[in-house]
Design a protein around this motif. Structure first.
Motif, PDB file in Angstrom:
ATOM      1  N   ARG A   1     -54.488  20.447 -25.035  1.00 52.78           N
ATOM      2  CA  ARG A   1     -53.483  19.952 -25.903  1.00 52.78           C
ATOM      3  C   ARG A   1     -52.199  20.593 -25.982  1.00 52.78           C
ATOM      4  O   ARG A   1     -51.100  20.105 -25.815  1.00 52.78           O
TER       5      ARG A   1
ATOM      6  N   HIS B   1     -52.531  13.828 -26.000  1.00 53.76           N
ATOM      7  CA  HIS B   1     -52.657  13.509 -27.517  1.00 53.76           C
ATOM      8  C   HIS B   1     -54.005  13.293 -27.834  1.00 53.76           C
ATOM      9  O   HIS B   1     -54.567  14.149 -28.721  1.00 53.76           O
ATOM     10  N   ASP B   2     -54.867  12.393 -27.368  1.00 58.87           N
ATOM     11  CA  ASP B   2     -55.998  12.209 -27.663  1.00 58.87           C
ATOM     12  C   ASP B   2     -57.029  12.597 -26.741  1.00 58.87           C
ATOM     13  O   ASP B   2     -57.234  12.157 -25.613  1.00 58.87           O
TER      14      ASP B   2
END
Length: 352
Positions: free
Chosen positions: A326, A333-334
């Motif tokens: 991240r 993002h995910d």
């Protein structure tokens, strides 16, 4: 985490329980979209392909017959336009069914399952657009009080009102949609195929509009000039209704909304079943899942929190790696870190 598992994420629908019948090919994740289906569903898919080919032939014949007799009848023209539009769903289905046979590649690591969703979108947009066009065209004719003439034709030396031929052709065109539509509707649920369901819905609209057209032509025959345009408006309203319903479902699917049943009537229960299976494991304290519709199959992301006393080394390492990834860039993002025993073949070389 427990709240998330009982909210929208836990209600995400997935493919029907009928998909559990039969055995999938080992390593189906690396295979084509057809390989991902159990043997029973593969046979149903072959049946659906045959039905769609018959549909193309039947609709094409109907388009030729209705077009030859449409004349100035507004309801006949509307029926011809709808019959022409009816070619799109089976064409889209056959193209999508061919594309899903392709295997995943580094360029398409998720495979081509979503060809079904794209076909659903194409058919829905065309359906809605043509419905809107027919509403405008029919309403203009009605407001301008334009009278559609239905003349006389000569067959074997005998004069005959052309309206009788129109009625005969429209009655014949109802046979194919009634039979094929019912057969396709029975296959849509076990295949979880929304294009097939939309096409079955279109077939239903076809035979209903054909009956409305017959009423419109009879109206002209008895002097009700407005009956023709009114029936055309009714046909248009049916097309728009089907278009809006299918477009809403297609957009939801391509926008990664939570998966729903084949007819988009409700959230699919399989997401809750996935979570329930995970929570029955002794080492799982909490679980939540995200499920998105990829076409015939679903993509599942399952999040689990180990129970107290469970060795947490692996979970901690995965979480640390997730955070380091991240930190690379805000666009990452995910992130889900899933331990596996073997890298899928389609992912090899995919980072080049």
């Amino acid at each position: 985490m427990r709240e998330a598992s009982t909210g929208a994420e836990r209600e995400l629908p997935s493919s029907g329980s009928s998909g559990s019948s039969g055995a999938r090919t080992r390593g189906a994740a690396d295979g084509s979209g057809q390989d991902a289906l159990p043997a029973a569903q593969q046979e149903l898919l072959r049946r659906a392909i045959r039905l769609e080919r018959w549909t193309l032939a039947a609709v094409a014949l109907g388009v030729l017959l209705v077009g030859a007799l449409a004349g100035q009848s507004q309801s006949m023209k509307a029926a011809w336009m709808e019959d022409s539009l009816s070619l799109l769903p089976p064409l889209a289905f056959l193209i999508a069914a061919r594309r899903i046979r392709r295997r995943p590649t580094p360029e398409h690591p998720y495979g081509h399952h979503r060809s079904i969703g794209m076909a659903h979108m194409v058919a829905s947009v065309a359906l809605l657009g043509m419905g809107a066009f027919l509403v405008i065209d029919s309403a203009t004719t009605l407001l301008s009080r334009e009278r559609a003439p239905v003349g006389i034709t000569v067959i074997a030396g005998h004069a005959m009102w052309t309206g009788w031929l129109m009625i005969l052709v429209m009655a014949l065109t109802t046979i194919g949609p009634v039979i094929l539509g019912r057969k396709k509707a029975k296959l849509a649920e076990p295949l979880h195929d929304k294009v097939l369901y939309a096409d079955a819905d279109m077939n239903k609209a076809d035979w209903q509009s054909a009956l409305a057209t017959i009423v419109g032509v009879l109206g002209i025959g008895i002097g009700w000039w407005w009956a023709d345009a009114v029936c055309a408006l009714l046909i248009s309203a049916s097309i728009i209704h089907d278009g809006v319903k299918n477009l809403r479902g297609a957009v939801r699917g391509l926008a990664d909304a939570r998966a729903r049943t084949y007819d988009d009537s409700a959230s699919h229960p399989l997401t809750r079943e996935v979570v329930s299976v995970a929570e029955r494991e002794a080492w799982v304290r909490e679980a939540a899942a995200r499920v998105r519709d990829e076409g015939h199959v679903f993509h599942v992301e399952l999040f689990v929190v180990p129970a107290e006393g469970t060795p947490a080394e692996l979970a901690r390492l995965c979480e640390d790696l997730r955070e380091r990834i991240r930190d690379i860039d805000w666009k990452l993002h995910d992130i889900v870190v899933a331990p596996v025993t073997e890298i899928p073949a389609a992912q090899v070389g995919g980072t080049a």
